[in-house]
Design a protein around this motif. Structure first.
Motif, mmCIF file in Angstrom:
data_model
loop_
_atom_site.group_PDB
_atom_site.id
_atom_site.type_symbol
_atom_site.label_atom_id
_atom_site.label_comp_id
_atom_site.label_asym_id
_atom_site.label_seq_id
_atom_site.Cartn_x
_atom_site.Cartn_y
_atom_site.Cartn_z
ATOM 1 N N ARG A 1 0.851 -1.189 0.000
ATOM 2 C CA ARG A 1 0.000 0.000 0.000
ATOM 3 C C ARG A 1 0.882 1.232 0.000
ATOM 4 O O ARG A 1 1.683 1.420 0.911
ATOM 5 C CB ARG A 1 -0.902 -0.005 1.227
ATOM 6 C CG ARG A 1 -2.000 -1.062 1.133
ATOM 7 C CD ARG A 1 -2.460 -1.491 2.524
ATOM 8 N NE ARG A 1 -2.984 -2.830 2.560
ATOM 9 C CZ ARG A 1 -2.269 -3.960 2.512
ATOM 10 N NH1 ARG A 1 -0.973 -3.925 2.382
ATOM 11 N NH2 ARG A 1 -2.849 -5.138 2.564
ATOM 12 N N LEU A 2 0.705 2.049 -1.035
ATOM 13 C CA LEU A 2 1.464 3.274 -1.193
ATOM 14 C C LEU A 2 0.726 4.397 -0.493
ATOM 15 O O LEU A 2 -0.469 4.594 -0.721
ATOM 16 C CB LEU A 2 1.616 3.603 -2.680
ATOM 17 C CG LEU A 2 2.281 4.937 -3.005
ATOM 18 C CD1 LEU A 2 3.772 4.868 -2.686
ATOM 19 C CD2 LEU A 2 2.057 5.283 -4.470
ATOM 20 N N GLY A 3 1.415 5.121 0.361
ATOM 21 C CA GLY A 3 0.835 6.267 1.047
ATOM 22 C C GLY A 3 1.480 7.553 0.557
ATOM 23 O O GLY A 3 2.702 7.659 0.489
ATOM 24 N N CYS A 4 0.640 8.497 0.176
ATOM 25 C CA CYS A 4 1.120 9.821 -0.208
ATOM 26 C C CYS A 4 0.146 10.834 0.387
ATOM 27 O O CYS A 4 -0.900 10.465 0.918
ATOM 28 C CB CYS A 4 1.224 9.966 -1.728
ATOM 29 S SG CYS A 4 -0.289 9.642 -2.640
ATOM 30 N N SER A 5 0.504 12.111 0.303
ATOM 31 C CA SER A 5 -0.398 13.117 0.864
ATOM 32 C C SER A 5 -0.223 14.437 0.131
ATOM 33 O O SER A 5 0.828 14.720 -0.442
ATOM 34 C CB SER A 5 -0.152 13.313 2.359
ATOM 35 O OG SER A 5 1.103 13.905 2.585
#
Length: 158
Positions: free
Chosen positions: A22-26
């Motif tokens: 799971r790739l997390g970005c913001s």
């Protein structure tokens, strides 16, 4: 259940054997998490993708993370988080890096289908452009839970 911290070497070995995370970005204080297929080698995580929200956000804020886990049951699991920076690999300046990413990713079954199929379904277009990117890994942490505690196991043996 005993929970232990994984060494960086153990976390790296775990990522090297995994393919889905799971790739997390913001952006603007709003997190966004999506599943991705990837390949890990020391210092880098390589991904094939298509343009979309995650790409747009990572271009504007390159600080990202990847979470990968393997859950056998509630008391046996492993979880690794790699923090790093997004780096797109456009042609022609990153030709050798793209070729390297493609070579690594092609070793995985159905490595390109997730990104392409999702975009084709949404847009009804069979000519969706792909892009390669990598995450330069800055840090990695991992936890590993193993069954019963040593005391519980010893009590059961008595």
């Amino acid at each position: 259940m005993v929970i232990n911290e994984m060494t960086e070497k153990e976390a790296g070995a775990f990522l090297a054997n995994a393919s889905l995370g799971r790739l997390g970005c913001s952006l603007n204080n709003q997190p966004y998490v999506v599943p991705i297929y990837f390949v890990y080698e020391p210092d880098y995580i390589y991904v094939l993708s298509t343009f979309g929200q995650k790409t747009e956000w990572m271009r504007r804020n390159p600080n990202v993370c990847l979470e990968v886990d393997e859950i056998t049951n509630q008391s046996q699991w492993m979880s690794v988080i790699a923090n790093g920076r997004y780096q797109e690999l456009p042609e022609p300046q990153y030709t050798s890096e793209r070729d390297h990413a493609r070579t690594l990713l092609e070793k995985r079954h159905s490595w390109c289908l997730n990104a392409l199929a999702e975009r084709q379904l949404k847009l009804g277009d069979d000519s969706i452009a792909t892009l390669f990117f990598r995450i330069q890994v800055d840090s990695m942490t991992g936890l590993c839970a193993t069954g019963e505690s040593a005391e519980t196991g010893n009590a059961a043996q008595k």
